[in-house]
Scaffold this motif. Structure first.
Motif, PDB file in Angstrom:
ATOM      1  N   HIS A 193       0.968  -1.215  -0.065  1.00 34.73           N
ATOM      2  CA  HIS A 193       0.034  -0.125  -0.190  1.00 34.73           C
ATOM      3  C   HIS A 193       0.833   1.164   0.015  1.00 34.73           C
ATOM      4  O   HIS A 193       0.324   2.498  -0.174  1.00 34.73           O
ATOM      5  CB  HIS A 193      -0.963   0.214   1.110  1.00 34.73           C
ATOM      6  N   THR A 194       1.972   1.291   0.524  1.00 36.83           N
ATOM      7  CA  THR A 194       2.841   2.140   0.484  1.00 36.83           C
ATOM      8  C   THR A 194       3.980   2.350  -0.760  1.00 36.83           C
ATOM      9  O   THR A 194       4.919   3.424  -0.838  1.00 36.83           O
ATOM     10  CB  THR A 194       3.820   2.258   1.859  1.00 36.83           C
ATOM     11  N   GLY A 195       3.728   1.472  -1.652  1.00 38.26           N
ATOM     12  CA  GLY A 195       4.680   1.394  -2.633  1.00 38.26           C
ATOM     13  C   GLY A 195       6.123   0.877  -2.687  1.00 38.26           C
ATOM     14  O   GLY A 195       6.812   1.298  -3.307  1.00 38.26           O
ATOM     15  N   ARG A 196       6.295   0.160  -1.618  1.00 39.02           N
ATOM     16  CA  ARG A 196       7.594  -0.436  -1.464  1.00 39.02           C
ATOM     17  C   ARG A 196       7.494  -1.732  -2.060  1.00 39.02           C
ATOM     18  O   ARG A 196       6.622  -2.331  -2.401  1.00 39.02           O
ATOM     19  CB  ARG A 196       7.967  -0.406   0.308  1.00 39.02           C
ATOM     20  N   PRO A 197       8.904  -2.217  -2.149  1.00 42.61           N
ATOM     21  CA  PRO A 197       8.993  -3.516  -2.664  1.00 42.61           C
ATOM     22  C   PRO A 197       8.484  -4.574  -1.695  1.00 42.61           C
ATOM     23  O   PRO A 197       9.044  -5.390  -0.901  1.00 42.61           O
ATOM     24  CB  PRO A 197      10.659  -3.807  -3.010  1.00 42.61           C
ATOM     25  N   TRP A 198       7.083  -4.778  -1.686  1.00 42.90           N
ATOM     26  CA  TRP A 198       6.465  -5.688  -0.708  1.00 42.90           C
ATOM     27  C   TRP A 198       7.103  -7.120  -0.862  1.00 42.90           C
ATOM     28  O   TRP A 198       7.288  -7.785   0.263  1.00 42.90           O
ATOM     29  CB  TRP A 198       4.944  -5.736  -1.030  1.00 42.90           C
ATOM     30  N   GLN A 199       7.315  -7.569  -1.684  1.00 40.90           N
ATOM     31  CA  GLN A 199       7.490  -9.357  -2.100  1.00 40.90           C
ATOM     32  C   GLN A 199       9.157  -9.212  -1.413  1.00 40.90           C
ATOM     33  O   GLN A 199       9.318 -10.209  -0.563  1.00 40.90           O
ATOM     34  CB  GLN A 199       7.575  -9.743  -3.548  1.00 40.90           C
ATOM     35  N   SER A 200      10.052  -8.340  -1.473  1.00 43.43           N
ATOM     36  CA  SER A 200      11.069  -8.480  -0.939  1.00 43.43           C
ATOM     37  C   SER A 200      11.231  -8.332   0.556  1.00 43.43           C
ATOM     38  O   SER A 200      11.888  -8.796   1.400  1.00 43.43           O
ATOM     39  CB  SER A 200      12.031  -7.161  -1.482  1.00 43.43           C
TER      40      SER A 200
END
Length: 192
Positions: A48-55
């Protein structure tokens, strides 16, 4: 008065057998819930914050599991098993390599994390260790060696720790092995 009937005895044994089977699950389930909540929470927040969520989910899950391994030690601030710390440090270094080394990054499909993202993932993965320690406080398993000895009236001697923690080994008969080695040594070429 008469003793218990066979049905009562059987029911009592079934209850104790069931509690023996469910005791490990009662310890594992809350820790699994904490690990799942932390990992999914980090992934959803990062997405939701645009960060690399999978990493972030990859690193948080692995680091939280390593925290569980460290928290599961019976004596957390001791050097009783230094190889566990070496294994945890190695696994953590491999997790970081999966994030920052280009060949592993391409293989795993991860993206490098920024400093604040990595700090957030590390801070939240500490909850794995905290969950295990809290579980041990709320539901203590075996008492520690001084507590076990206090019930018998003996003193605790840390230098004799193996006597307290490990059951005494039964003597084994080594005569057949010794005989076999002696016979093999006699048959070796070049020996008289």
């Amino acid at each position: 008065m008469t003793g218990p009937t066979w049905q009562e005895i059987r029911a009592d044994h079934a209850t104790s057998a069931l509690s023996d089977l469910t005791a490990p699950a009662a310890r594992v389930l809350p820790i699994a819930v904490v690990l799942t909540a932390v990992t999914v929470g980090v992934a959803v927040w990062a997405h939701h914050t645009g960060r690399p969520w999978q990493s972030m989910a990859f690193f948080t899950l692995g680091a939280a599991q390593l925290g569980v391994a460290v928290g599961s030690r019976s004596r957390p601030r001791s050097w009783a098993n230094p190889m566990l710390l070496v294994a945890v440090a190695s696994a953590l270094a491999l997790r970081l390599a999966g994030l920052y080394l280009p060949p592993l990054r391409d293989l795993l499909g991860t993206r490098p994390l920024t400093g604040p993202d990595l700090a957030i993932a590390i801070a939240l993965s500490v909850l794995g260790c905290a969950a295990v320690r809290l579980d041990r406080i709320l539901r203590p398993g075996r008492p520690s060696p001084p507590d076990r000895l206090a019930s018998t009236g003996e003193e605790f001697h840390p230098e004799r720790r193996a006597d307290v923690l490990l059951p005494r080994r039964q003597p084994t008969c080594r005569t057949p092995w010794r005989r076999a080695f002696r016979l093999a040594a006699r048959r070796r070429p070049g020996r008289q």
